[in-house]
Design a protein around this motif. Structure first.
Motif, mmCIF file in Angstrom:
data_model
loop_
_atom_site.group_PDB
_atom_site.id
_atom_site.type_symbol
_atom_site.label_atom_id
_atom_site.label_comp_id
_atom_site.label_asym_id
_atom_site.label_seq_id
_atom_site.Cartn_x
_atom_site.Cartn_y
_atom_site.Cartn_z
ATOM 1 N N ARG A 1 0.563 -1.494 0.056
ATOM 2 C CA ARG A 1 0.028 0.294 -0.281
ATOM 3 C C ARG A 1 0.943 1.062 0.064
ATOM 4 O O ARG A 1 0.631 1.859 -0.741
ATOM 5 N N ASP A 2 1.972 1.129 0.925
ATOM 6 C CA ASP A 2 3.163 2.589 0.588
ATOM 7 C C ASP A 2 3.374 2.809 -0.305
ATOM 8 O O ASP A 2 4.117 3.831 -0.881
ATOM 9 N N LEU A 3 4.563 1.564 -1.208
ATOM 10 C CA LEU A 3 4.719 1.686 -2.271
ATOM 11 C C LEU A 3 3.685 2.271 -3.336
ATOM 12 O O LEU A 3 3.916 2.893 -4.517
ATOM 13 N N ARG A 4 2.522 1.778 -3.374
ATOM 14 C CA ARG A 4 1.366 2.372 -4.153
ATOM 15 C C ARG A 4 0.820 3.677 -4.227
ATOM 16 O O ARG A 4 1.224 4.544 -5.513
ATOM 17 N N ALA A 5 1.667 4.247 -3.101
ATOM 18 C CA ALA A 5 0.424 5.812 -2.414
ATOM 19 C C ALA A 5 1.319 6.678 -3.268
ATOM 20 O O ALA A 5 1.900 8.020 -4.015
#
Length: 227
Positions: free
Chosen positions: A217-221
């Motif tokens: 999720r952090d990578l996607r953001a």
């Protein structure tokens, strides 16, 4: 011939005479003050039926409107590979680039993409926990179905993905799922996200599924933008 007046003449044993009164003769069996005709009842039923059909139609139109709005919101997606994201550093070594290009090419062969990418992010705390991320942008009408299909295709390459389950996708929406598969270094977590404008997968050696989902999720953001 009798001189008796006709009104005084005695009648025989025939049927009783019909008495004519001043009341109007009613030629219909309908009771003016009784229940309405069946046609009126059917009219009300038709109105109710049309009302239900209209309500269902409006509900369906509303659902289509929501789906159309979601597609319009998500279809214009851009993906980047910043130098640093989610505490990780992009690995630009020749070996990492070769691995990333191999994953990107294999992924693009499974699904038609407008743009594709692949990259490796190194964990400064542990080189053995590098993250491989690959995917691309395209218009997807059924993101979850397509993501499930890609997990199935991945199983042909790396082995079956066990324990696949949905995890929170974050503010960007769509669907995100994670599971575990096996490789040369043992079992590792694998995650994927899909929305109406993109589909991306990541491999997370040395990480549990819950940790991998949060990191993904952090990578996607940091990777995905819209508009």
């Amino acid at each position: 011939m009798s001189d008796a007046h006709l009104t005084e003449r005695q009648l025989g044993d025939g049927p009783e005479p019909v008495e004519l009164t001043e009341e109007p003769i009613q030629l219909s069996n309908r009771d003016p003050g009784g229940a309405p005709e069946p046609r009126a009842t059917w009219s009300r039923r038709r109105r109710i039926g049309w009302g239900v059909a209209l309500a269902v139609g409006l509900a369906g139109a509303g659902a289509l409107g929501v789906a159309g709005w979601r597609i319009a919101e998500q279809k214009d997606t851009r993906l980047a590979t910043p130098d640093r994201v989610a505490g990780l550093t992009r690995d630009d070594t020749e070996r990492a680039r070769s691995t990333a290009d191999y994953l990107r090419s294999g992924f693009a062969a499974d699904i038609e993409l407008d743009r594709s990418f692949g990259t490796v992010y190194r964990d400064p705390a542990d080189d053995k926990r590098s993250v491989l991320v690959f995917g691309g942008t395209t218009l997807l009408w059924q993101p979850e179905r397509d993501l499930d299909s890609l997990f199935g295709l991945m199983a042909d390459e790396t082995g079956k993905v066990d324990g696949l389950r949905e995890v929170p996708a974050g503010d960007l929406g769509g669907v995100m799922k994670c599971g575990t598969t096996s490789g040369e270094g043992g079992d590792f977590a694998v995650c994927g996200w899909a929305d109406h404008g993109s589909v991306v997968m990541g491999m997370f050696p040395g990480r549990a599924v819950d940790d991998a989902g949060a990191l993904f999720r952090d990578l996607r953001a940091g990777i995905q933008t819209r508009g």
